[in-house]
Scaffold this motif. Structure first.
Motif, PDB file in Angstrom:
ATOM      1  N   PRO A 123      31.851  70.640  52.670  1.00 21.84           N
ATOM      2  CA  PRO A 123      31.015  69.555  53.211  1.00 21.84           C
ATOM      3  C   PRO A 123      31.589  68.175  52.892  1.00 21.84           C
ATOM      4  O   PRO A 123      32.012  67.905  51.765  1.00 21.84           O
ATOM      5  N   ILE A 124      31.598  67.313  53.876  1.00 23.52           N
ATOM      6  CA  ILE A 124      32.183  65.974  53.751  1.00 23.52           C
ATOM      7  C   ILE A 124      31.151  65.022  53.137  1.00 23.52           C
ATOM      8  O   ILE A 124      30.015  64.948  53.594  1.00 23.52           O
ATOM      9  N   ASP A 125      31.580  64.309  52.119  1.00 24.79           N
ATOM     10  CA  ASP A 125      30.711  63.276  51.528  1.00 24.79           C
ATOM     11  C   ASP A 125      30.898  61.916  52.196  1.00 24.79           C
ATOM     12  O   ASP A 125      29.961  61.125  52.271  1.00 24.79           O
ATOM     13  N   LEU A 126      32.118  61.646  52.661  1.00 19.14           N
ATOM     14  CA  LEU A 126      32.405  60.376  53.332  1.00 19.14           C
ATOM     15  C   LEU A 126      33.534  60.595  54.332  1.00 19.14           C
ATOM     16  O   LEU A 126      34.598  61.109  53.992  1.00 19.14           O
ATOM     17  N   LEU A 127      33.276  60.192  55.567  1.00 15.16           N
ATOM     18  CA  LEU A 127      34.260  60.256  56.641  1.00 15.16           C
ATOM     19  C   LEU A 127      34.847  58.853  56.819  1.00 15.16           C
ATOM     20  O   LEU A 127      34.102  57.866  56.834  1.00 15.16           O
ATOM     21  N   VAL A 128      36.182  58.758  56.947  1.00 10.15           N
ATOM     22  CA  VAL A 128      36.827  57.435  56.945  1.00 10.15           C
ATOM     23  C   VAL A 128      37.761  57.282  58.141  1.00 10.15           C
ATOM     24  O   VAL A 128      38.638  58.126  58.374  1.00 10.15           O
ATOM     25  N   LEU A 129      37.572  56.175  58.881  1.00 11.85           N
ATOM     26  CA  LEU A 129      38.485  55.747  59.934  1.00 11.85           C
ATOM     27  C   LEU A 129      39.191  54.472  59.471  1.00 11.85           C
ATOM     28  O   LEU A 129      38.560  53.601  58.864  1.00 11.85           O
ATOM     29  N   PRO A 130      40.476  54.305  59.763  1.00 11.47           N
ATOM     30  CA  PRO A 130      41.204  53.124  59.282  1.00 11.47           C
ATOM     31  C   PRO A 130      40.964  51.883  60.140  1.00 11.47           C
ATOM     32  O   PRO A 130      40.201  51.911  61.119  1.00 11.47           O
ATOM     33  N   GLU A 131      41.628  50.820  59.763  1.00 13.93           N
ATOM     34  CA  GLU A 131      41.549  49.566  60.521  1.00 13.93           C
ATOM     35  C   GLU A 131      42.167  49.753  61.910  1.00 13.93           C
ATOM     36  O   GLU A 131      43.172  50.427  62.070  1.00 13.93           O
ATOM     37  N   SER A 132      41.521  49.138  62.902  1.00 14.03           N
ATOM     38  CA  SER A 132      42.022  49.102  64.288  1.00 14.03           C
ATOM     39  C   SER A 132      42.183  50.481  64.905  1.00 14.03           C
ATOM     40  O   SER A 132      43.059  50.691  65.748  1.00 14.03           O
ATOM     41  N   SER A 133      41.341  51.432  64.517  1.00 14.04           N
ATOM     42  CA  SER A 133      41.348  52.724  65.202  1.00 14.04           C
ATOM     43  C   SER A 133      41.035  52.519  66.682  1.00 14.04           C
ATOM     44  O   SER A 133      41.698  53.080  67.565  1.00 14.04           O
TER      45      SER A 133
END
Length: 540
Positions: free
Chosen positions: A272-282
């Motif tokens: 299970p994911i606790d935090l999903l992260v997308l980077p800058e300028s996706s």
């Protein structure tokens, strides 16, 4: 009989500037040879000493300009791509702009060269005082008072040596100061004609002490307060110029690409994911903050993508967006599950010529040279972001956007204002189109993790996506650059209350000490005219 130095004399010491620049490049990523950094500092000390002997302002200026140019050409050649992309100019204009930048970008060496020549013109300074007190202090002060577009500290030359870099717990300026002292001790040792361990012991003992301190830091056991499972998405979105914003086909394809890799990340998560992260300028140019302002960046498609990720993963989403809030803002946003409330933190340290144009109000023609430069306005110091894990624990993170990871004092202010358990850096290096720039930018995170006593997680749109523990060691390896990639990380957390000498005291004590040492040597040393007068009196 006169004793000769074991350091050979070179007729034209400025010729050493080329090997010095090459060694500078070898000390940084992608090579990371700290031995090259040490030799680089050693040769800079030699060149500085020769400049004090020549005592020519013209030669000193020439050495400063040559050093800046050669270091830029060998270590930071990738800036040419950024200038070309941001300016939108042809090869000729871009090259001229790069040449001007190269001449001036590393002007901090001039402070060391000119400072040394000035002091030795005014006073007769013993070699031991010059090398062990004055020169290390000038290096430290140059880090302090010489701002750069892309900040580089002398301590950065040693960040790839795991044992030596632990001195960064006192700050990167102290790491540089101690490294210069160590090189100076070897320099003074080589000046001696005599041999034997007893003769060399006073020079080697301080270096052994520095290693012992670092070894203690490296062996320290730090308690953990929990683990969070992060899912890091690297969508490999290419940099986009302004005309792309009106290209519906490109924007639609980019949004779909990000959505697809996000679904894949959630579907194949090992736990299970606790935090999903997308980077800058996706997804560039767009945002989720609704506004009636005509400059609003609001996009319903962007809202749908982010909310879908949160619903499907039942986890908060950290992402970057461009919003309009009293002006254009580069935002680090945390979208919470269930409530779908967005917590935003605006970027505080903006990139000159990339996110704003310095002096544009006074020189409007600059906009013609750099049409791709944004009009962002900086944010203010705010609290850390909070989210709840699947285990029900509340976790805090300090958000840094791209360029901000280069500033130690910004991180110190943020954690001092609102303590956190880790640092999350969302970044975009695609404008530079360089593996070298990406690795150098990522390398700064090693020292920030040691200085601030917290793990640093770096999520980049085209790479490198990686993470560093409290000793600057990689925790997950590096995802391949310039391709789509997904990373899963079990991140150990540290107590929010954890501190380091740098967090406690900051750089001020060391800066005061450096200034004091310079003045101490200056006022303690005799003037040249006094020495000549004493000789004349003896002759009479």
């Amino acid at each position: 009989m006169r004793k000769h130095s074991k350091i050979p004399k070179i007729k034209h010491p400025l010729l050493l500037l080329l090997p010095v620049a090459i060694l500078f490049a070898l000390a940084l990523e992608p090579f990371g040879l700290s031995s090259a950094g040490f030799l680089c500092i050693f040769l800079i000390l030699y060149i500085t000493k020769q400049l004090t002997i020549i005592s020519s302002w013209k030669q000193t200026l020439l050495a400063s300009l040559l050093f800046s140019s050669l270091v830029t050409l060998t270590s930071f050649y990738w800036i040419w791509n950024a200038i070309r992309n941001i300016s939108g100019q042809g090869i000729v204009i871009s090259s001229l702009l790069f040449l001007v930048y190269a001449l001036l970008s590393f002007y901090k060496i001039g402070f060391i060269f000119f400072g040394s020549v000035f002091l030795t013109k005014q006073k007769i300074i013993k070699d031991s005082y010059l090398f062990l007190l004055v020169l290390p202090s000038l290096f430290l002060v140059s880090d302090w008072i010489c701002p750069m577009i892309f900040p580089v500290y002398w301590g950065d030359l040693f960040r790839n040596q795991i044992l030596w870099r632990q001195m960064a717990r006192f700050g990167v300026e102290v790491l540089g100061f101690v490294s210069v002292i160590s090189a100076a001790l070897f320099y003074l040792m080589f000046l001696k004609q005599t041999k034997g361990f007893r003769t060399y012991f006073p020079y080697l003992l301080p270096i052994v002490c520095f290693f012992s301190i670092n070894l203690y830091f490296l062996a320290e056991t730090i308690p953990q307060v929990g683990i969070v499972h992060l899912a890091l998405i690297q969508p490999n979105t290419k940099y986009a110029k302004r005309e792309i914003q009106e290209n519906q086909e490109w924007m639609t394809s980019t949004i779909q690409s990000v959505y697809d890799i996000g679904l894949e990340t959630i579907r194949f998560a090992p736990k299970p994911i606790d935090l999903l992260v997308l980077p800058e300028s996706s997804i560039p140019f767009l945002g989720t903050l609704d506004s009636k302002n005509p400059n609003s960046t609001y996009s319903k498609s962007f809202v749908d993508v982010t909310e879908s990720f949160v619903k499907l993963s039942n986890a908060p989403l950290a992402f970057n967006e461009l919003v309009w809030d009293g002006g254009s803002r580069n935002s680090f946003t945390l979208l919470q599950p269930i409530s779908f409330v967005s917590d935003r933190r605006y970027k505080q340290a903006l990139l000159p010529f990339g996110e704003y144009l310095p002096g544009e109000n006074h020189f409007p023609l600059l906009r013609n040279l750099f049409p791709e430069t944004s009009h962002h306005i900086p944010g203010n110091l705010t609290d850390a972001l909070r989210f709840q894990t699947k285990a029900g624990e509340m976790v805090t993170l300090s958000p840094l956007i791209c360029y901000e990871i280069l500033y130690p004092e910004l991180g110190r202010k943020m954690i001092g204002h609102s303590p956190s358990e880790f640092i999350l850096n969302l970044t975009n290096d695609s404008w530079f189109e360089s593996q070298t720039e990406t690795m150098q930018h990522a390398g700064a995170g090693k020292l920030r993790s040691i200085e601030l006593g917290r793990p640093v997680v770096r999520v980049a749109v085209t790479g490198l996506t990686t993470a560093y523990d409290l000793w600057g060691r990689e925790m997950m390896g590096e995802l391949q650059t310039f391709q789509k990639a997904i990373g899963y990380l079990d991140l150990p957390l540290v107590p929010k209350e954890r501190t380091t000498p740098y967090l406690q005291f900051g750089p001020r004590p060391w800066r005061i000490m450096a200034v004091f040492l310079i003045f101490f040597v200056f006022f303690r040393s005799p003037r040249p005219i006094l020495i000549n007068k004493m000789k004349n009196e003896i002759e009479i």
